[in-house]
Motif scaffolding. Structure first.
Motif, PDB file in Angstrom:
ATOM      1  N   VAL A  90      37.740  92.672  44.722  1.00  0.00           N
ATOM      2  CA  VAL A  90      38.220  93.683  45.666  1.00  0.00           C
ATOM      3  C   VAL A  90      38.928  94.808  44.919  1.00  0.00           C
ATOM      4  O   VAL A  90      39.672  94.563  43.973  1.00  0.00           O
ATOM      5  CB  VAL A  90      39.175  93.073  46.724  1.00  0.00           C
ATOM      6  CG1 VAL A  90      38.450  92.054  47.593  1.00  0.00           C
ATOM      7  CG2 VAL A  90      40.391  92.431  46.085  1.00  0.00           C
ATOM      8  N   THR A  91      38.655  96.015  45.331  1.00  0.00           N
ATOM      9  CA  THR A  91      39.400  97.166  44.845  1.00  0.00           C
ATOM     10  C   THR A  91      40.284  97.618  45.988  1.00  0.00           C
ATOM     11  O   THR A  91      39.792  97.923  47.078  1.00  0.00           O
ATOM     12  CB  THR A  91      38.464  98.310  44.397  1.00  0.00           C
ATOM     13  OG1 THR A  91      37.632  97.816  43.337  1.00  0.00           O
ATOM     14  CG2 THR A  91      39.256  99.510  43.902  1.00  0.00           C
ATOM     15  N   LEU A  92      41.582  97.608  45.731  1.00  0.00           N
ATOM     16  CA  LEU A  92      42.567  97.944  46.749  1.00  0.00           C
ATOM     17  C   LEU A  92      43.263  99.244  46.387  1.00  0.00           C
ATOM     18  O   LEU A  92      43.409  99.571  45.208  1.00  0.00           O
ATOM     19  CB  LEU A  92      43.614  96.840  46.866  1.00  0.00           C
ATOM     20  CG  LEU A  92      43.088  95.440  47.194  1.00  0.00           C
ATOM     21  CD1 LEU A  92      44.213  94.427  47.132  1.00  0.00           C
ATOM     22  CD2 LEU A  92      42.417  95.416  48.541  1.00  0.00           C
ATOM     23  N   LYS A  93      43.689  99.954  47.414  1.00  0.00           N
ATOM     24  CA  LYS A  93      44.464 101.170  47.203  1.00  0.00           C
ATOM     25  C   LYS A  93      45.819 100.977  47.856  1.00  0.00           C
ATOM     26  O   LYS A  93      45.908 100.655  49.042  1.00  0.00           O
ATOM     27  CB  LYS A  93      43.757 102.377  47.807  1.00  0.00           C
ATOM     28  CG  LYS A  93      44.510 103.675  47.573  1.00  0.00           C
ATOM     29  CD  LYS A  93      43.711 104.868  48.080  1.00  0.00           C
ATOM     30  CE  LYS A  93      44.409 106.157  47.701  1.00  0.00           C
ATOM     31  NZ  LYS A  93      43.608 107.312  48.084  1.00  0.00           N
ATOM     32  N   ASP A  94      46.862 101.150  47.040  1.00  0.00           N
ATOM     33  CA  ASP A  94      48.228 101.151  47.548  1.00  0.00           C
ATOM     34  C   ASP A  94      48.396 102.501  48.233  1.00  0.00           C
ATOM     35  O   ASP A  94      48.370 103.543  47.586  1.00  0.00           O
ATOM     36  CB  ASP A  94      49.213 100.986  46.389  1.00  0.00           C
ATOM     37  CG  ASP A  94      50.663 100.982  46.837  1.00  0.00           C
ATOM     38  OD1 ASP A  94      51.006 101.691  47.808  1.00  0.00           O
ATOM     39  OD2 ASP A  94      51.463 100.292  46.185  1.00  0.00           O
ATOM     40  N   PHE A 137      45.426  97.488  55.905  1.00  0.00           N
ATOM     41  CA  PHE A 137      46.210  96.331  56.326  1.00  0.00           C
ATOM     42  C   PHE A 137      47.578  96.390  55.676  1.00  0.00           C
ATOM     43  O   PHE A 137      47.802  97.092  54.694  1.00  0.00           O
ATOM     44  CB  PHE A 137      45.493  95.025  55.981  1.00  0.00           C
ATOM     45  CG  PHE A 137      45.180  94.873  54.520  1.00  0.00           C
ATOM     46  CD1 PHE A 137      46.011  94.142  53.688  1.00  0.00           C
ATOM     47  CD2 PHE A 137      44.054  95.474  53.967  1.00  0.00           C
ATOM     48  CE1 PHE A 137      45.731  94.008  52.344  1.00  0.00           C
ATOM     49  CE2 PHE A 137      43.757  95.344  52.619  1.00  0.00           C
ATOM     50  CZ  PHE A 137      44.597  94.605  51.800  1.00  0.00           C
ATOM     51  N   THR A 138      48.496  95.649  56.238  1.00  0.00           N
ATOM     52  CA  THR A 138      49.855  95.561  55.715  1.00  0.00           C
ATOM     53  C   THR A 138      50.091  94.140  55.237  1.00  0.00           C
ATOM     54  O   THR A 138      49.703  93.176  55.899  1.00  0.00           O
ATOM     55  CB  THR A 138      50.885  95.916  56.809  1.00  0.00           C
ATOM     56  OG1 THR A 138      50.610  97.242  57.269  1.00  0.00           O
ATOM     57  CG2 THR A 138      52.304  95.849  56.282  1.00  0.00           C
ATOM     58  N   VAL A 139      50.731  94.044  54.068  1.00  0.00           N
ATOM     59  CA  VAL A 139      51.040  92.738  53.485  1.00  0.00           C
ATOM     60  C   VAL A 139      52.553  92.629  53.337  1.00  0.00           C
ATOM     61  O   VAL A 139      53.206  93.564  52.873  1.00  0.00           O
ATOM     62  CB  VAL A 139      50.374  92.575  52.097  1.00  0.00           C
ATOM     63  CG1 VAL A 139      50.764  91.255  51.465  1.00  0.00           C
ATOM     64  CG2 VAL A 139      48.872  92.685  52.211  1.00  0.00           C
ATOM     65  N   GLU A 140      53.085  91.487  53.730  1.00  0.00           N
ATOM     66  CA  GLU A 140      54.511  91.222  53.556  1.00  0.00           C
ATOM     67  C   GLU A 140      54.710  90.657  52.151  1.00  0.00           C
ATOM     68  O   GLU A 140      54.341  89.526  51.861  1.00  0.00           O
ATOM     69  CB  GLU A 140      54.996  90.222  54.617  1.00  0.00           C
ATOM     70  CG  GLU A 140      56.486  90.071  54.673  1.00  0.00           C
ATOM     71  CD  GLU A 140      57.213  91.352  55.039  1.00  0.00           C
ATOM     72  OE1 GLU A 140      58.232  91.647  54.392  1.00  0.00           O
ATOM     73  OE2 GLU A 140      56.781  92.061  55.972  1.00  0.00           O
ATOM     74  N   LEU A 141      55.261  91.492  51.278  1.00  0.00           N
ATOM     75  CA  LEU A 141      55.519  91.098  49.898  1.00  0.00           C
ATOM     76  C   LEU A 141      57.005  90.781  49.735  1.00  0.00           C
ATOM     77  O   LEU A 141      57.809  91.128  50.604  1.00  0.00           O
ATOM     78  CB  LEU A 141      55.112  92.237  48.953  1.00  0.00           C
ATOM     79  CG  LEU A 141      53.632  92.601  48.979  1.00  0.00           C
ATOM     80  CD1 LEU A 141      53.354  93.817  48.112  1.00  0.00           C
ATOM     81  CD2 LEU A 141      52.784  91.429  48.508  1.00  0.00           C
ATOM     82  N   ARG A 143      59.260  92.231  48.160  1.00  0.00           N
ATOM     83  CA  ARG A 143      60.097  93.436  48.261  1.00  0.00           C
ATOM     84  C   ARG A 143      59.914  94.172  49.579  1.00  0.00           C
ATOM     85  O   ARG A 143      60.367  95.298  49.722  1.00  0.00           O
ATOM     86  CB  ARG A 143      59.778  94.378  47.105  1.00  0.00           C
ATOM     87  CG  ARG A 143      60.298  93.851  45.779  1.00  0.00           C
ATOM     88  CD  ARG A 143      60.130  94.888  44.691  1.00  0.00           C
ATOM     89  NE  ARG A 143      59.354  94.272  43.630  1.00  0.00           N
ATOM     90  CZ  ARG A 143      58.398  94.844  42.949  1.00  0.00           C
ATOM     91  NH1 ARG A 143      58.063  96.085  43.192  1.00  0.00           N
ATOM     92  NH2 ARG A 143      57.759  94.193  42.011  1.00  0.00           N
ATOM     93  N   GLY A 144      59.216  93.562  50.502  1.00  0.00           N
ATOM     94  CA  GLY A 144      59.005  94.194  51.796  1.00  0.00           C
ATOM     95  C   GLY A 144      57.544  94.494  52.062  1.00  0.00           C
ATOM     96  O   GLY A 144      56.685  94.283  51.214  1.00  0.00           O
ATOM     97  N   PRO A 145      57.230  95.007  53.264  1.00  0.00           N
ATOM     98  CA  PRO A 145      55.831  95.270  53.634  1.00  0.00           C
ATOM     99  C   PRO A 145      55.241  96.451  52.852  1.00  0.00           C
ATOM    100  O   PRO A 145      55.943  97.412  52.525  1.00  0.00           O
ATOM    101  CB  PRO A 145      55.914  95.587  55.122  1.00  0.00           C
ATOM    102  CG  PRO A 145      57.329  95.995  55.356  1.00  0.00           C
ATOM    103  CD  PRO A 145      58.166  95.322  54.327  1.00  0.00           C
ATOM    104  N   LYS A 146      53.933  96.322  52.540  1.00  0.00           N
ATOM    105  CA  LYS A 146      53.202  97.398  51.863  1.00  0.00           C
ATOM    106  C   LYS A 146      51.856  97.568  52.549  1.00  0.00           C
ATOM    107  O   LYS A 146      51.244  96.591  52.969  1.00  0.00           O
ATOM    108  CB  LYS A 146      52.978  97.064  50.391  1.00  0.00           C
ATOM    109  CG  LYS A 146      54.161  97.410  49.523  1.00  0.00           C
ATOM    110  CD  LYS A 146      53.734  97.497  48.096  1.00  0.00           C
ATOM    111  CE  LYS A 146      53.940  98.913  47.651  1.00  0.00           C
ATOM    112  NZ  LYS A 146      53.836  99.114  46.237  1.00  0.00           N
ATOM    113  N   LYS A 147      51.394  98.818  52.611  1.00  0.00           N
ATOM    114  CA  LYS A 147      50.097  99.124  53.227  1.00  0.00           C
ATOM    115  C   LYS A 147      49.055  99.321  52.138  1.00  0.00           C
ATOM    116  O   LYS A 147      49.303 100.001  51.142  1.00  0.00           O
ATOM    117  CB  LYS A 147      50.199 100.387  54.080  1.00  0.00           C
ATOM    118  CG  LYS A 147      50.991 100.151  55.375  1.00  0.00           C
ATOM    119  CD  LYS A 147      50.815 101.299  56.324  1.00  0.00           C
ATOM    120  CE  LYS A 147      49.452 101.149  56.935  1.00  0.00           C
ATOM    121  NZ  LYS A 147      49.257 101.830  58.187  1.00  0.00           N
TER     122      LYS A 147
END
Length: 156
Positions: A90-94, A137-141, A143-147
């Motif tokens: 998978v290639t993901l974009k922050d 999508f949003t992931v709970e990491l 350090r907090g949620p990231k999209k």
């Protein structure tokens, strides 16, 4: 019992490691016998070192054999290739930092983020599982949620 997901190559590597450890175990048995023949075992450092090494080797063999009994080879899994699943690259974009990165989703035994191998049990991989290319999508990491956006999905 927990399933352990591994690639065919990793499975074969583990089988070879067990063979090597069993050879090492036989060698250690010989060393223990030789050390025991030297007499007083209370003060025989070679004997005690060989016994400890043998115990470690036996624990590792038992651990690997248990994992192989419960191994699921990811190359053989029938997965929906339109979604991110184990074995997918998978290639993901922050979406906040505007950076892209690529990982292959693997089982925990093969995880090595520095080499682009991400365990499906990690928070990021868990968040991308089941997503389709182009989906955000949003992931709970920790350090907090990231999209993120799933930019590219492929199975090699």
């Amino acid at each position: 019992m927990e399933k352990f997901y591994v690639s065919r190559k990793k499975y074969e590597d583990l089988v070879n490691e067990i063979k090597r450890l069993k050879e090492q175990k036989a060698q250690l048995s010989d060393e223990i016998g030789e050390a025991a023949a030297q007499g007083d075992l209370k003060e025989n450092a070679e004997y005690h070192a060989a016994k400890e090494k043998q115990a470690e080797t036996l624990r590792r063999i038992d651990d690997l054999e248990m994992k192989l009994r419960n191994a699921e080879i990811t190359d053989d899994l029938a997965v929906d290739h339109s979604e991110a699943r184990i074995g997918a690259t998978v290639t993901l974009k922050d979406l906040v930092a505007d950076i892209e990165f690529t990982y292959t989703l693997v089982g925990s035994m093969e995880s090595n983020p520095d080499k682009g191998l991400l365990s499906v049990k990690s928070p990021l991989a868990s968040g991308v599982l089941g997503k389709k290319q182009g989906e955000t999508f949003t992931v709970e990491l920790p350090r907090g949620p990231k999209k993120y956006k799933l930019v590219k999905l492929e199975y090699k």
